[in-house]
Scaffold this active site. Structure first.
Site, PDB file in Angstrom:
ATOM      1  N   CYS A   2       2.782   4.978  -2.364  1.00 33.09           N
ATOM      2  CA  CYS A   2       3.135   4.608  -3.722  1.00 33.09           C
ATOM      3  C   CYS A   2       2.545   5.584  -4.714  1.00 33.09           C
ATOM      4  O   CYS A   2       1.888   6.548  -4.356  1.00 33.09           O
ATOM      5  CB  CYS A   2       2.625   3.202  -4.017  1.00 33.09           C
ATOM      6  N   ARG A  48       6.631   1.895  -5.951  1.00 33.97           N
ATOM      7  CA  ARG A  48       6.448   1.529  -4.545  1.00 33.97           C
ATOM      8  C   ARG A  48       7.450   2.188  -3.607  1.00 33.97           C
ATOM      9  O   ARG A  48       8.658   2.173  -3.849  1.00 33.97           O
ATOM     10  CB  ARG A  48       6.550   0.009  -4.371  1.00 33.97           C
ATOM     11  N   LEU A  49       6.921   2.742  -2.521  1.00 34.82           N
ATOM     12  CA  LEU A  49       7.698   3.117  -1.348  1.00 34.82           C
ATOM     13  C   LEU A  49       7.352   2.078  -0.289  1.00 34.82           C
ATOM     14  O   LEU A  49       6.230   2.012   0.198  1.00 34.82           O
ATOM     15  CB  LEU A  49       7.321   4.523  -0.860  1.00 34.82           C
ATOM     16  N   ILE A  51       6.654   0.134   2.904  1.00 35.05           N
ATOM     17  CA  ILE A  51       6.325   0.450   4.296  1.00 35.05           C
ATOM     18  C   ILE A  51       5.896  -0.806   5.059  1.00 35.05           C
ATOM     19  O   ILE A  51       6.350  -1.055   6.172  1.00 35.05           O
ATOM     20  CB  ILE A  51       5.194   1.512   4.366  1.00 35.05           C
ATOM     21  N   ASN A  73      -2.238   2.901  -3.328  1.00 38.42           N
ATOM     22  CA  ASN A  73      -1.453   3.975  -2.723  1.00 38.42           C
ATOM     23  C   ASN A  73      -2.098   4.331  -1.396  1.00 38.42           C
ATOM     24  O   ASN A  73      -3.244   4.778  -1.369  1.00 38.42           O
ATOM     25  CB  ASN A  73      -1.436   5.192  -3.658  1.00 38.42           C
ATOM     26  N   ASP A  98      -1.399  -4.836   3.534  1.00 38.22           N
ATOM     27  CA  ASP A  98      -2.763  -4.314   3.526  1.00 38.22           C
ATOM     28  C   ASP A  98      -3.312  -4.258   2.105  1.00 38.22           C
ATOM     29  O   ASP A  98      -4.524  -4.321   1.894  1.00 38.22           O
ATOM     30  CB  ASP A  98      -2.837  -2.940   4.198  1.00 38.22           C
ATOM     31  N   GLY A 355      -0.610  16.704  11.944  1.00 39.08           N
ATOM     32  CA  GLY A 355      -1.843  17.123  12.616  1.00 39.08           C
ATOM     33  C   GLY A 355      -2.938  17.669  11.724  1.00 39.08           C
ATOM     34  O   GLY A 355      -3.888  18.279  12.221  1.00 39.08           O
TER      35      GLY A 355
END
Length: 632
Positions: A2, A48-49, A51, A73, A98, A355
């Site tokens: 977010c 907001r994205l 998830i 975020n 969360d 990574g």
């Protein structure tokens, strides 16, 4: 994933339209929904994205009596365990997110105990309606960004600086002291950003804003302390921690993919996770090519791989847009492939694993003392490291003065004091070159030594020079360049990028690994490579580091790119910063093949593009839409 914006300002009566403009500026960070709070002098907004808990996880989220609210975020990877503890303590949850765990955890434990318990990447802000207090925090390594501006009675905070430009009492001004260090480091290296009076909340810190007073405190830092485990036990511990971290980083209510290069780091993550989709990128040149090796590994693992191809024209066209999304100039060429790689992945998934962090945690960079391919030189260097410190340092000073010979650099960096030669992974212009190049009003800045000594002073008691260098890179190169571009380039394409190597528990394992198990005559990142061999074919575990190779020399030596660069270098505004004759001569020499100053040219070019976007074009988003082709 977010975006956060907010401010405290008693001089703005109607905060709603201001907040909306700020939120709209970072819509790419959260295209799915938005939320806001306006209370007295306080305004906070959120994009907001979705998830986790896609349908019900709208923010801000309130506590039971609506006396507090949180915007967040990032991702908390152990939120399910914390939720169980909080339910037992009597808290009531309205969502399965969360985010809500952070709010109830703050109520139950307070900010410092909460931060000691969480495991994840985050920037969050909690508002107390009763007191007007604001509490915010940034994760351990700085994976998620958080900036602030506290000047003349206006306090602004947010995920991206560009949103600050929409706040009427934000005074946009170039920080002249940032330019000269940038020319050396290739990124914004000082605590104050390229925008005057705008600072980062440092990684591993939290802030409180009470009664107009801002206080920032450290809650976590990396502490290297070698364990006494055998090599086999160390490898087992690394592999176990990596599998656990990847599993937790794979938690999502939407599809998760993986970025895949030819190197060991992303390959190890991918081999453990085995996602349905992996993504690789190449340029339309034979100079550098990674996609074939990535495709071979994907085939061996039995998973899908999509390979993108970026043309020179699309790459150059993307630079203004990339620098717009970066907020500050960043001359790391890998910004370009990472932008296109996340753009490619966004066609199928919202979340990708990557990574980043492995080289800093497990000593993967050549500059830690791994410059020679000669086994004899490497073995001699390992013996020299065992000499008494004074003898070793004296030998290094002698090696530094000698004419160059095969293996000299490897031997020197294996014996020298870190503070005498190492400023981090990027060194474009020397400090003296930068001083000669910039106009006098830009030469007054922190010295390179002052910048790096802020980190070195904190590890002055370390006997291990490699650990000192790792610590510096964690707080300079990784926090201010590697992780910044990872966040910005993924969020530019509304993607959440997760980094399993930078898990708190993973870091504790890495902090205990003796340097002799990481950097020795056999390899760099040795223990990690041996651990990776338990999941990867040996040829992938042992591959040399390439990073994201970018053919900028090939581009600059083409007529159309050279002419575009020259037009920019010749612009009137360029003369405000640089000795224009000198930068044009450097560019001309690079084009003609008389020098190999491509990185220096690119660093100047990147700054000028950034300045044009934010100060000449007033921060307007460039109207370009770069495309990436999919290889057959």
């Amino acid at each position: 994933m977010c975006g956060i914006v907010g401010f405290v300002d008693q001089n703005i009566a109607d905060k709603k339209p201001v907040l909306k403009e700020m939120m709209d500026t970072i819509k790419h960070r959260g295209p799915n929904s938005s939320g806001q709070i306006i209370d007295r002098n306080f305004a906070i907004g959120f994009r907001r994205l979705s998830i986790i808990d896609v349908d019900k996880g709208m923010q801000p989220i309130y506590n039971e009596d609506r006396s507090k609210a949180v915007i967040f975020n990032g991702e908390i990877y152990n939120y399910q365990d914390l939720r169980v503890d909080l339910l037992k303590a009597g808290h009531t949850f309205q969502t399965k997110t969360d985010t809500e765990v952070l709010l109830h955890g703050f109520e139950e434990w307070g900010i410092e105990r909460l931060l000691k318990r969480v495991r994840g990447m985050f920037a969050f802000v909690i508002y107390d309606f009763k007191t007007g207090d604001i509490t915010g925090a940034r994760d351990f390594f700085g994976i998620k960004p958080l900036y602030y501006y506290n000047y003349q009675g206006t306090f602004i905070f947010g995920s991206e600086i560009k949103s600050f430009l929409k706040q009427p009492n934000f005074k946009k001004e170039l920080n002249k002291a940032a330019l000269k260090p940038y020319l050396t480091f290739q990124y914004s290296a000082t605590n104050e950003t390229f925008f005057k009076n705008v600072f980062r909340v440092p990684e591993g810190h939290y802030f409180t804003y009470q009664n107009g007073q801002l206080e920032i405190k450290k809650y976590w830092d990396m502490k290297f302390k070698e364990n006494n485990l055998s090599f086999e036990a160390t490898v087992q511990k690394i592999d176990q921690a990596m599998h656990e971290s990847v599993e937790k980083h794979g938690i999502s209510d939407v599809p998760v993919g993986s970025l895949l290069s030819s190197g060991v780091d992303s390959s190890y993550v991918t081999a453990i996770f085995k996602p349905q989709h992996t993504y690789s990128i190449d340029f339309d040149t034979s100079t550098y090519e990674e996609g074939t090796a990535a495709k071979m590994l994907a085939d061996k693992l039995g998973i899908d791989n999509t390979r993108g191809i970026v043309t020179k024209e699309e790459a150059i066209k993307s630079i203004p847009l990339i620098q717009y999304h970066m907020d500050e100039p960043d001359a790391n060429p890998s910004c370009v492939p990472l932008y296109f790689l996340t753009k490619l992945a966004s066609r199928d998934v919202k979340v990708i694993l990557s990574g980043e962090g492995a080289d800093e945690l497990f000593a993967g960079y050549a500059n830690y003392g791994f410059h020679s391919h000669s086994k004899v030189i490497r073995m001699v260097a390992e013996d020299l490291k065992k000499l008494p410190k004074n003898v070793k340092y004296s030998l290094a000073r002698g090696l530094k003065k000698l004419p160059n010979f095969p293996g000299r650099l490897h031997l020197y960096e294996s014996t020298a004091k870190a503070e005498e030669f190492f400023i981090g992974q990027a060194k474009i212009f020397s400090e003296q070159e930068a001083d000669r190049l910039v106009k006098p009003e830009f030469s007054k800045s922190q010295s390179v030594d002052q910048i790096v000594m802020e980190s070195y002073q904190k590890v002055s008691g370390y006997k291990d020079e490699v650990k000192k260098m790792q610590y510096l890179d964690l707080h300079q190169f990784m926090a201010k360049d590697i992780l910044l571009k990872a966040d910005r380039m993924s969020m530019a394409n509304s993607m959440e990028l997760r980094v399993p190597f930078l898990d708190k528990e993973m870091a504790e394992v890495a902090a205990g690994v003796p340097t002799k198990y990481l950097l020795n005559s056999k390899d760099s990142k040795y223990a990690l490579r041996v651990a990776a061999e338990r999941t990867l074919p040996a040829e992938w575990a042992k591959r040399e580091k390439l990073g994201f190779p970018v053919p900028i020399r090939d581009w600059i030596r083409t007529k159309e790119v050279y002419e575009a660069f020259r037009n920019l270098f010749s612009a009137n505004f360029a003369s405000e910063f640089f000795d224009q004759t000198a930068i044009l001569a450097m560019l001309d020499g690079c084009y003609k093949g008389e020098n190999d100053d491509r990185r220096k040219v690119w660093t100047i070019y990147t700054f000028l593009i950034w300045y044009k976007v934010f100060f000449i074009d007033d921060g307007k988003k460039p109207e370009v839409a770069p495309q990436v082709m999919v290889a057959e």
